[in-house]
Design an enzyme around this catalytic site. Structure first.
Site, mmCIF file in Angstrom:
data_model
loop_
_atom_site.group_PDB
_atom_site.id
_atom_site.type_symbol
_atom_site.label_atom_id
_atom_site.label_comp_id
_atom_site.label_asym_id
_atom_site.label_seq_id
_atom_site.Cartn_x
_atom_site.Cartn_y
_atom_site.Cartn_z
ATOM 1 N N CYS A 2 0.963 -1.190 0.020
ATOM 2 C CA CYS A 2 0.119 0.005 0.052
ATOM 3 C C CYS A 2 0.728 1.370 -0.128
ATOM 4 O O CYS A 2 1.834 1.390 0.633
ATOM 5 C CB CYS A 2 -0.929 0.042 1.308
ATOM 6 N N ARG A 27 4.278 -0.289 -6.275
ATOM 7 C CA ARG A 27 4.233 -1.128 -5.101
ATOM 8 C C ARG A 27 3.125 -1.942 -5.162
ATOM 9 O O ARG A 27 3.035 -2.896 -4.378
ATOM 10 C CB ARG A 27 3.846 -0.152 -3.767
ATOM 11 N N TRP A 74 -3.656 -2.661 -0.736
ATOM 12 C CA TRP A 74 -3.298 -4.041 -0.933
ATOM 13 C C TRP A 74 -3.829 -4.873 0.060
ATOM 14 O O TRP A 74 -3.142 -4.970 1.186
ATOM 15 C CB TRP A 74 -1.744 -4.492 -1.262
ATOM 16 N N ASN A 100 -1.220 1.491 6.425
ATOM 17 C CA ASN A 100 -0.497 0.479 5.900
ATOM 18 C C ASN A 100 0.024 -0.740 7.132
ATOM 19 O O ASN A 100 0.529 -0.233 8.188
ATOM 20 C CB ASN A 100 1.108 0.714 5.401
ATOM 21 N N GLY A 101 -0.268 -1.683 6.839
ATOM 22 C CA GLY A 101 0.092 -2.720 7.710
ATOM 23 C C GLY A 101 -0.999 -3.684 8.252
ATOM 24 O O GLY A 101 -1.958 -3.955 7.693
ATOM 25 N N GLU A 480 14.418 -19.626 -10.271
ATOM 26 C CA GLU A 480 14.208 -18.168 -10.442
ATOM 27 C C GLU A 480 13.517 -17.890 -11.919
ATOM 28 O O GLU A 480 12.607 -17.143 -11.767
ATOM 29 C CB GLU A 480 15.459 -17.319 -10.480
ATOM 30 N N LYS A 484 9.629 -16.277 -12.311
ATOM 31 C CA LYS A 484 9.706 -14.942 -12.972
ATOM 32 C C LYS A 484 8.537 -15.102 -14.051
ATOM 33 O O LYS A 484 7.637 -14.453 -14.584
ATOM 34 C CB LYS A 484 10.763 -14.652 -13.754
ATOM 35 N N GLU A 487 5.070 -15.256 -12.303
ATOM 36 C CA GLU A 487 4.559 -14.018 -11.957
ATOM 37 C C GLU A 487 3.986 -13.021 -12.842
ATOM 38 O O GLU A 487 2.965 -12.435 -12.575
ATOM 39 C CB GLU A 487 5.839 -13.302 -11.312
ATOM 40 N N HIS A 503 11.748 -39.428 -11.603
ATOM 41 C CA HIS A 503 11.185 -40.217 -10.599
ATOM 42 C C HIS A 503 9.708 -39.434 -10.537
ATOM 43 O O HIS A 503 9.297 -39.756 -9.371
ATOM 44 C CB HIS A 503 11.943 -39.483 -9.245
ATOM 45 N N LYS A 602 4.942 -5.072 -4.955
ATOM 46 C CA LYS A 602 6.491 -5.086 -5.068
ATOM 47 C C LYS A 602 7.192 -5.224 -3.673
ATOM 48 O O LYS A 602 8.300 -6.060 -3.500
ATOM 49 C CB LYS A 602 6.963 -3.529 -5.431
HETATM 50 N N1 HGA Z 1 -4.459 -4.121 6.718
HETATM 51 C C1 HGA Z 1 -5.100 -3.228 5.963
HETATM 52 C C2 HGA Z 1 -4.095 -2.576 5.014
HETATM 53 C C3 HGA Z 1 -3.456 -3.552 4.411
HETATM 54 C C4 HGA Z 1 -1.794 -3.224 3.973
HETATM 55 O O1 HGA Z 1 -1.046 -2.389 4.651
HETATM 56 N N2 HGA Z 1 -1.246 -3.668 2.604
HETATM 57 O O2 HGA Z 1 -0.202 -3.481 2.406
HETATM 58 C C5 HGA Z 1 -6.171 -3.541 5.080
HETATM 59 O O3 HGA Z 1 -6.405 -4.950 4.671
HETATM 60 O O4 HGA Z 1 -6.757 -2.703 4.563
#
Ligand code: HGA
Length: 607
Positions: A2, A27, A74, A100-101, A480, A484, A487, A503, A602
């Site tokens: 985020c 990001r 995110w 964020n978090g 790797e 790639k 992804e 095997h 990212k």
């Molecule tokens: N937990 C919060 C923020 C998510 C976050 O930081 N993502 O990188 C949410 O789910 O909205």
């Protein structure tokens, strides 16, 4: 992951927030929103999807005002949706929060707040912060936030606005990056510097457990108790051009082509007179002599660099090395002693799993050496020793130049230890350094063969499955290469130790299944060739990658690409390049968003 942007000043904030968030798009995110203090009070607009969706909504009904916070989300708690997007507000819509978090104790707090009558709109953990701050608010938003963060556990970068105190923007950091931009009669918060670089180069980088209170005219830093924190601003000396595409269609392609420079930048300052010098590694010779084992811990692509690192360190020093993915490491009760060196690898330096593993290793008494691309990142700050890979900012979600710079860091470190321990003679050290110095030019020669890869990508673009095989270091590199491709092309692929196919997995090799075979390890060439013949006999269509001069390869495969000869230990730094290009061209041919693949971010700042 985020993004957060916040503004308090004299200009209209909406544009600053949106443009700032755009700079953080790389990001990865799934929704976006802003809150602005307008003449009607705090107003919020948020929407699932790209920033363009939010911009569309704002076109007809802009939020006008000179204080605001913005967020790209995110999702970790609750699906991507309009209502789960940030900012979140309290019931009266007078306190607004971006975060964020992850709030680890959000369920308990939510139950408590619901029992008190608070009504939740979203499924997010973040919304508890808005209600909690509201619950604790007695006319002083700074005090309320300070009390609230004492109750929450987990990781948070926070931006908070209160309608009753429109002259303040409050920011707090705990295990989630946050910086403060200092301007003239205006100040900013952001989760990363590019978001505000257009307006100021003077920044404070917040530490965990610090709070900033911004007004139009100043910034006050404190700890969570309100005690003063004094720090000089940091002057950003790079500009946005370094973070732009520079004529390439995508950041990923630009970053692949930047690898020769990244190799030189990472290597040159650390080589002197045929020896490796690593002043940033503060280990004494006695300490190095006492290392009995090394643990390399990382995630994703950085973990694959670690697999190469294991071979490098073991071959050059004969110290046993274990590798772990960070999300497993701390839960498997690893055996860590004082004589264990833990090496963590993270491009961003903010990878939550890696940080957590590193803290566990330190708690158990290990010395931690970090390999990271970001100066001042959490990993860099918490480690005992740091080797910074000088790859420059990496924007594409799929890592390329950061991975190869991590390989260079491992070569340097392995040689440095070997020099100190005398496990290889001076002639071998200087011959390896000579060979390393040729790598940048050799990468350019691999890049010159992009046409072969483009042709093969056309054959691969419509398949559902493919395989990568190799032995020894080639096996680490195909892991790797396969990652790639997954992804960014969304094609399922598997990397296999070439000798292991028979095997079980050989059952999946049928007519036309593509196999990418790497055979750059001289000692294993014949053996890998036999495995190639086995898959050919079952109808596979094979792209072989070998060293220049290994003409037998061309006789056994459908397409061939030769990499310039180097020492066997160094081949990963060359052989991964065609695999990066292959992933790029297949993704392009499938019409995917190469730089921002679906579901991925990212910098993965959540566990
Ligand atoms: N937990 C919060 C923020 C998510 C976050 O930081 N993502 O990188 C949410 O789910 O909205």
């Amino acid at each position: 992951m985020c993004g957060i942007v916040g503004y308090i000043g004299h200009r209209d904030s909406q544009n600053i927030l949106i443009e700032g968030l755009k700079k953080l798009e790389y990001r990865g995110y799934d929704s976006a929103g802003i809150a602005v203090y307008t003449d009607k009070g705090l107003q919020v607009k948020k929407a699932k999807g790209r920033l363009a969706v939010l911009e569309d909504q704002l076109t007809g009904a802009p939020l006008s005002g000179s204080i605001g916070i913005g967020h790209t989300r995110w999702a970790t708690h609750g699906k991507p949706s309009d209502v789960n997007s940030h900012p979140h507000t309290n019931v009266q819509k007078k306190i607004s929060v971006v975060h964020n978090g992850i709030i680890e104790n959000y369920i308990q707090l939510k139950e408590e707040l619901i029992a008190k009558g608070y009504v939740f709109e979203s499924e997010t953990d973040t919304e508890v912060i808005a209600h909690l701050v509201s619950d604790l608010y007695e006319g002083d938003i700074v005090a309320a936030v300070r009390k609230a963060v004492k109750r929450i556990h987990g990781a948070y970068g926070l931006g908070v606005l209160a309608e009753n105190e429109p002259d303040k923007l409050v920011a707090v950091r705990m295990h989630s990056p946050l910086i403060i931009g200092v301007g003239e009669n205006e100040n900013f918060i952001a989760s990363d510097i590019p978001a505000i670089l257009e307006y100021t180069r003077e920044v404070y980088i917040l530490n965990d457990g610090e709070m900033a209170v911004l007004t139009k005219d100043g910034v006050t830093l404190t700890d969570l108790e309100g005690g003063p924190v004094s720090r000089d601003t940091y002057r950003v000396d790079w500009d946005m051009q370094t973070a732009e595409k520079g004529g390439f269609d995508h950041f990923m392609l630009k970053e692949i082509y930047e690898q020769p420079k990244a190799y030189r930048d990472t290597m040159n300052p650390r080589i002197d007179g045929g020896r490796v010098v690593l002043p940033e590694v503060g280990m004494t010779a006695d300490y190095i002599r006492d290392i009995r084992r090394v643990h390399i811990v990382a995630c994703g692509t950085a973990y694959h660099a670690g697999l190469v690192g294991k071979t490098v360190i073991e071959r050059l020093t004969r110290i046993p090395v274990e590798t772990d993915v960070a999300s497993e490491y701390r839960y498997r009760d690893p055996i860590i002693n004082k004589d264990t060196l833990v090496i963590v690898v993270s491009q961003s330096g903010e990878t939550a799993d890696t940080l957590a593993a590193m803290r566990e290793a330190k708690r158990q008494g290990a010395r931690v050496l970090a390999i990271t691309n970001v100066v001042g990142s959490s990993v860099a700050r918490d480690a005992d020793d740091v080797i910074v890979t000088l790859a420059g900012p990496e924007i594409a979600v799929a890592s390329t130049k950061a991975y190869t710079s991590q390989l260079i860091a491992f070569y340097l470190l392995g040689l440095y230890f070997a020099q100190t321990l005398g496990t290889v003679d001076a002639g071998t050290v200087s011959a390896t350094i000579d060979a390393m110095e040729k790598l940048p030019e050799q990468v350019e020669r691999v890049l010159d063969q992009a046409d072969v890869i483009k042709r093969v990508s056309e054959q691969i673009k419509d398949v559902d499955n493919l395989f990568y095989i190799g032995r020894g270091l080639d096996y680490t590199v195909v892991q790797e290469g396969s990652l790639k491709l997954k992804e960014i092309s969304y094609i399922h692929s598997e990397a296999y130790a070439a000798g292991e196919l028979k095997h079980g997995t050989l059952a999946l090799i049928t007519e036309g299944v593509p196999v990418i075979a790497l055979a750059t390890q001289e000692a294993l060439f014949e053996k890998t060739l036999s495995n190639i013949v086995e898959v050919k006999a079952r109808g596979a269509r094979v792209l072989g990658i070998a060293n220049e001069g290994d003409a037998e390869m061309a006789k056994s495969v459908d397409d061939v690409l030769y990499i310039p000869r180097t020492l066997p230990l160094l081949t990963p730094a060359l052989s991964v390049v065609p695999l990066q290009l292959l992933a790029y061209y297949v993704s392009l041919a499938r019409g995917n968003d190469v730089d921002k693949p679906r579901n991925l971010a990212k910098s993965v700042t959540v566990e």
